[in-house]
Design a protein around this motif. Sequence first.
Motif, short mmCIF file in Angstrom:
data_model
loop_
_atom_site.label_atom_id
_atom_site.label_comp_id
_atom_site.label_asym_id
_atom_site.label_seq_id
_atom_site.Cartn_x
_atom_site.Cartn_y
_atom_site.Cartn_z
N SER A 103 0.94 -1.19 -0.13
CA SER A 103 -0.04 0.15 0.02
C SER A 103 0.89 1.37 -0.12
CB SER A 103 -0.89 0.13 1.34
OG SER A 103 -1.88 -1.12 1.09
N HIS A 104 0.21 2.38 -0.36
CA HIS A 104 1.05 3.67 -0.34
C HIS A 104 0.54 4.61 0.75
CE1 HIS A 104 -2.19 6.10 -2.23
NE2 HIS A 104 -2.58 5.07 -2.90
N PHE A 105 1.53 5.56 1.57
CA PHE A 105 1.17 6.22 2.57
C PHE A 105 0.85 7.86 2.00
CE2 PHE A 105 5.60 5.19 2.88
CZ PHE A 105 6.31 6.31 2.60
N ASP A 106 1.22 8.01 0.64
CA ASP A 106 0.99 9.50 0.46
C ASP A 106 -0.40 9.63 0.05
OD1 ASP A 106 1.27 7.88 -1.92
OD2 ASP A 106 1.48 9.87 -3.15
N THR A 107 -0.67 10.92 0.08
CA THR A 107 -2.35 11.31 -0.10
C THR A 107 -2.29 12.24 -1.48
OG1 THR A 107 -2.54 13.04 1.35
CG2 THR A 107 -3.31 10.77 2.04
N SER A 108 -3.38 12.22 -2.16
CA SER A 108 -3.32 13.20 -3.31
C SER A 108 -3.12 14.47 -3.27
CB SER A 108 -4.71 12.78 -4.12
OG SER A 108 -5.03 13.67 -5.27
N PRO A 109 -2.50 15.15 -4.07
CA PRO A 109 -2.37 16.43 -4.12
C PRO A 109 -3.72 17.55 -4.54
CG PRO A 109 -0.87 15.79 -5.98
CD PRO A 109 -1.57 14.39 -5.08
N ASP A 110 -4.44 16.42 -5.18
CA ASP A 110 -5.80 17.09 -5.67
C ASP A 110 -6.62 17.85 -4.80
OD1 ASP A 110 -5.17 15.79 -8.29
OD2 ASP A 110 -6.62 14.31 -7.94
N PHE A 111 -6.59 17.47 -3.32
CA PHE A 111 -7.30 18.29 -2.36
C PHE A 111 -6.22 18.09 -0.97
CE2 PHE A 111 -11.02 18.83 0.24
CZ PHE A 111 -11.63 19.89 -0.51
N THR A 112 -6.70 19.09 -0.22
CA THR A 112 -5.60 19.11 1.05
C THR A 112 -5.67 17.95 1.80
OG1 THR A 112 -4.96 20.48 2.95
CG2 THR A 112 -7.35 20.39 2.05
N GLY A 113 -4.72 17.41 2.36
CA GLY A 113 -4.72 16.34 3.43
C GLY A 113 -4.32 16.93 4.73
N ALA A 114 -4.24 18.22 4.93
CA ALA A 114 -3.62 18.80 6.13
C ALA A 114 -4.89 18.98 7.06
CB ALA A 114 -2.89 19.97 6.03
N ASN A 115 -4.72 18.69 8.29
CA ASN A 115 -5.50 19.12 9.28
C ASN A 115 -6.79 18.25 9.15
OD1 ASN A 115 -3.81 21.04 10.87
ND2 ASN A 115 -4.63 22.35 9.20
N VAL A 116 -6.41 16.81 8.88
CA VAL A 116 -7.89 15.94 8.71
C VAL A 116 -8.38 15.70 10.04
CG1 VAL A 116 -8.59 13.53 8.05
CG2 VAL A 116 -6.77 14.94 6.55
N ASN A 117 -9.79 15.93 9.99
CA ASN A 117 -10.58 15.66 11.24
C ASN A 117 -11.63 14.53 10.93
OD1 ASN A 117 -11.60 16.26 13.91
ND2 ASN A 117 -13.12 17.71 13.05
N PRO A 118 -11.09 13.32 11.31
CA PRO A 118 -12.26 12.48 10.72
C PRO A 118 -13.64 12.42 11.75
CG PRO A 118 -10.38 11.45 11.10
CD PRO A 118 -10.05 12.78 11.68
N GLN A 119 -14.70 12.05 11.06
CA GLN A 119 -16.05 11.90 12.01
C GLN A 119 -16.50 10.50 12.01
OE1 GLN A 119 -18.60 15.67 11.68
NE2 GLN A 119 -18.09 15.24 9.57
N ILE A 120 -16.97 9.91 13.02
CA ILE A 120 -17.31 8.39 12.95
C ILE A 120 -18.89 8.52 13.06
CG2 ILE A 120 -17.36 6.43 14.49
CD1 ILE A 120 -14.43 7.24 15.42
N ILE A 121 -19.46 7.84 11.94
CA ILE A 121 -21.01 7.72 12.17
C ILE A 121 -21.41 6.18 12.30
CG2 ILE A 121 -23.07 8.31 10.56
CD1 ILE A 121 -20.79 10.65 10.75
N GLU A 122 -21.79 6.30 13.66
CA GLU A 122 -22.21 4.67 14.19
C GLU A 122 -23.50 4.49 13.58
OE1 GLU A 122 -20.55 2.70 15.78
OE2 GLU A 122 -18.74 3.79 16.96
N GLU A 123 -23.73 3.25 13.04
CA GLU A 123 -24.98 2.81 12.65
C GLU A 123 -25.69 3.65 11.41
OE1 GLU A 123 -27.61 1.53 15.89
OE2 GLU A 123 -26.15 -0.03 16.62
N TYR A 124 -24.93 3.76 10.51
CA TYR A 124 -25.57 4.97 9.48
C TYR A 124 -26.92 4.45 9.19
CZ TYR A 124 -25.99 7.01 4.79
OH TYR A 124 -26.62 7.57 4.03
N ASP A 125 -27.71 5.58 9.07
CA ASP A 125 -29.38 5.07 8.54
C ASP A 125 -29.72 5.49 7.43
OD1 ASP A 125 -28.99 7.97 8.50
OD2 ASP A 125 -30.22 8.64 10.35
N GLY A 126 -28.89 5.69 6.41
CA GLY A 126 -29.19 5.89 4.97
C GLY A 126 -29.57 7.56 4.70
N LYS A 127 -29.48 8.19 5.79
CA LYS A 127 -29.85 9.55 5.23
C LYS A 127 -28.56 10.55 4.99
CE LYS A 127 -33.87 9.02 8.39
NZ LYS A 127 -34.63 9.71 9.43
N ASP A 128 -28.94 11.62 4.53
CA ASP A 128 -27.80 12.71 4.54
C ASP A 128 -26.87 12.76 5.61
OD1 ASP A 128 -28.90 13.30 2.06
OD2 ASP A 128 -29.56 15.31 2.51
#
Length: 411
Positions: free
Chosen positions: A80-105
């Motif tokens: 696997s590779h560890f770089d990310t694309s320069p197409d969009f910023t990868g700085a200050n990534v703030n992941p969100q965790i969505i438990e039991e996704y309900d199929g909505k927006d």
Amino acid sequence: MISKETIINRFIGYVTIDTESDPTSNTTPSTEKQWNLANKLVDELKTIGMEDVTIDENAYIMATLPSNVSHEVPTIGFISHFDTSPDFTGANVNPQIIEEYDGKDIVLNEAEDIVLSPDYFEDLLLYKGQTLITTDGTTLLGADDKAGICEIISAMEYLIKNPQIKHGNIRVGFTPDEEIGRGAHKFDVEKFGAEWAYTMDGSQIGELEYENFNAAGAVVTVKGKIVHPGYAKGKMINSMYIAQEFINSLPRLETPEHTSGYEGFFHLCAIKGEVEKTTLEYIIRDHDRGHFEARKEVMKKLTAELNSQYGREVISTEIKDQYYNMKEKVEPVMHIVDIAEQAMLDLGIKPLIKAIRGGTDGSQLSYMGLPCPNIFAGGHNFHGRYEYVPVESMIKATQVICKIAEITAQV
């Protein structure tokens, strides 16, 4: 099997480290910050008990899980590779965790009204009831390909902790700069020492790919002549108009937004223009080698026609091949695809065998003597703010790695 909590924590630990690559750089890795994750991965491989852990001067990482069987088994690899694309910023990534996704927006960013919606991204509905990791709408996520790294390390850790699962020698490799087409350029295939390998760099659960685009990049340079516009009649040559002629002369429907499946395309990536000089940057893609060569000839012929029309060289086109379809190198050893397919079937995963509309390190590695099909890593909507990955898909990918190792030891 590996716990959901372990996968989540490991993955978030990777994506919050910025590793964006830079196509304008001449160094390897192309950005100094890629070393931050590379060095972390080396430490982690040693901590979980991998052997022969190395990192070279270009940040290519390799490690070994020794065989635990007495009979001879082919050495296989996972990459696997560890770089990310320069197409969009990868700085200050703030992941969100969505438990039991309900199929909505999913509201990624309320302040900026950024929404991840199944109305637009229908694949979301495949993962209703599952745990999703998304962005906060301001960065990419980095599942491409930190999900793959997470899965490989998690699988190795699981095999080490569960020696009752029999396997041969397994090599793992992590590379920089895949996103700018250089991930395999300095990969030492001989040192890696595997008979074949798999890149964990696909998308949807079940994907198994051994065909990819043939690829080239083209730079079209148009020369004009600037004079005062008030006295320009018969003298000025506006390079932007000639560039427009070139653009409009290529097949309008043979572009990424109008093609799918095995259909190739011309993609205009960038334009920089003034009266005196305009530069067009294209990528050329086609799965069929003959069609690929024909596309390059179309651009060369169009260049010659415009020069003839203007009576001098007003335009030049430089085309460089980037990578080729790995199918040619994998078909003679199709058992390596069959093993991956069987691993998925054994785990209740429906294999989705299809051609990649892109390329991976594996496409180049296959031509370097390391046949290397591609397996799903789970992420969707790569290279942008709408990227997400189901945790359950990462767990399944981890299981596939372990099952491939187990099946190979039985062959």
